[in-house]
Design a protein around this motif. Structure first.
Motif, PDB file in Angstrom:
ATOM      1  N   ILE A  18      -0.081  -0.378  -4.402  1.00 30.71           N
ATOM      2  CA  ILE A  18      -1.532  -0.262  -4.387  1.00 30.71           C
ATOM      3  C   ILE A  18      -1.870   1.140  -3.909  1.00 30.71           C
ATOM      4  O   ILE A  18      -1.483   1.536  -2.811  1.00 30.71           O
ATOM      5  N   TYR A  19      -2.562   1.888  -4.771  1.00 31.05           N
ATOM      6  CA  TYR A  19      -2.874   3.278  -4.445  1.00 31.05           C
ATOM      7  C   TYR A  19      -4.111   3.718  -5.208  1.00 31.05           C
ATOM      8  O   TYR A  19      -4.557   3.052  -6.137  1.00 31.05           O
ATOM      9  N   GLU A  30       0.852  -1.196   0.000  1.00 29.91           N
ATOM     10  CA  GLU A  30       0.000   0.000   0.000  1.00 29.91           C
ATOM     11  C   GLU A  30       0.884   1.241   0.000  1.00 29.91           C
ATOM     12  O   GLU A  30       1.915   1.274   0.683  1.00 29.91           O
ATOM     13  N   PRO A  36      -6.757   4.701   2.156  1.00 28.84           N
ATOM     14  CA  PRO A  36      -6.574   3.341   1.649  1.00 28.84           C
ATOM     15  C   PRO A  36      -7.344   3.193   0.343  1.00 28.84           C
ATOM     16  O   PRO A  36      -8.443   3.714   0.187  1.00 28.84           O
ATOM     17  N   SER A  37      -6.745   2.511  -0.587  1.00 30.80           N
ATOM     18  CA  SER A  37      -7.349   2.435  -1.910  1.00 30.80           C
ATOM     19  C   SER A  37      -7.845   1.037  -2.209  1.00 30.80           C
ATOM     20  O   SER A  37      -7.491   0.072  -1.568  1.00 30.80           O
ATOM     21  N   GLN A  42      -7.777  -1.935  -4.893  1.00 32.52           N
ATOM     22  CA  GLN A  42      -6.788  -2.379  -5.861  1.00 32.52           C
ATOM     23  C   GLN A  42      -7.350  -2.176  -7.257  1.00 32.52           C
ATOM     24  O   GLN A  42      -8.496  -2.514  -7.544  1.00 32.52           O
TER      25      GLN A  42
END
Length: 86
Positions: free
Chosen positions: A56-57, A7, A77-78, A80
């Motif tokens: 992952i962003y 992340e 938090p994103s 995927q």
């Protein structure tokens, strides 16, 4: 296949390198720039070995202003994202 999925929140901004970094097992750092992230790149490479990680962003956090400090919006938090490479 990437070494790991990481992340963006777990990476560190390195002012000297002007990139986000994450420790590589070889002792160097995986690196990816804000410009790469804006272009949809999700692979951070280690300059000293052949390993790479998938970052992952949320791309929306990097679009718009080139200076993220102007948005005063913390990274969230994103989900995927799937990227297809032709």
């Amino acid at each position: 296949m990437s070494y790991d999925d990481v992340e963006i929140e777990d990476m560190e901004w390195n002012e000297e390198l002007q990139s986000y970094t994450y420790p590589c097992p070889c002792g160097d750092l995986f690196q990816i720039t804000k410009e790469d992230l804006k272009l949809g790149e999700e692979i951070a490479r280690c300059p000293s070995c052949s390993l790479y990680i998938t970052v992952i962003y949320n791309m929306e956090d990097f679009l718009g202003d080139s200076n993220q400090n102007r948005t005063n919006k913390p990274l969230q938090p994103s989900k995927q994202q799937t990227v297809t490479v032709a």
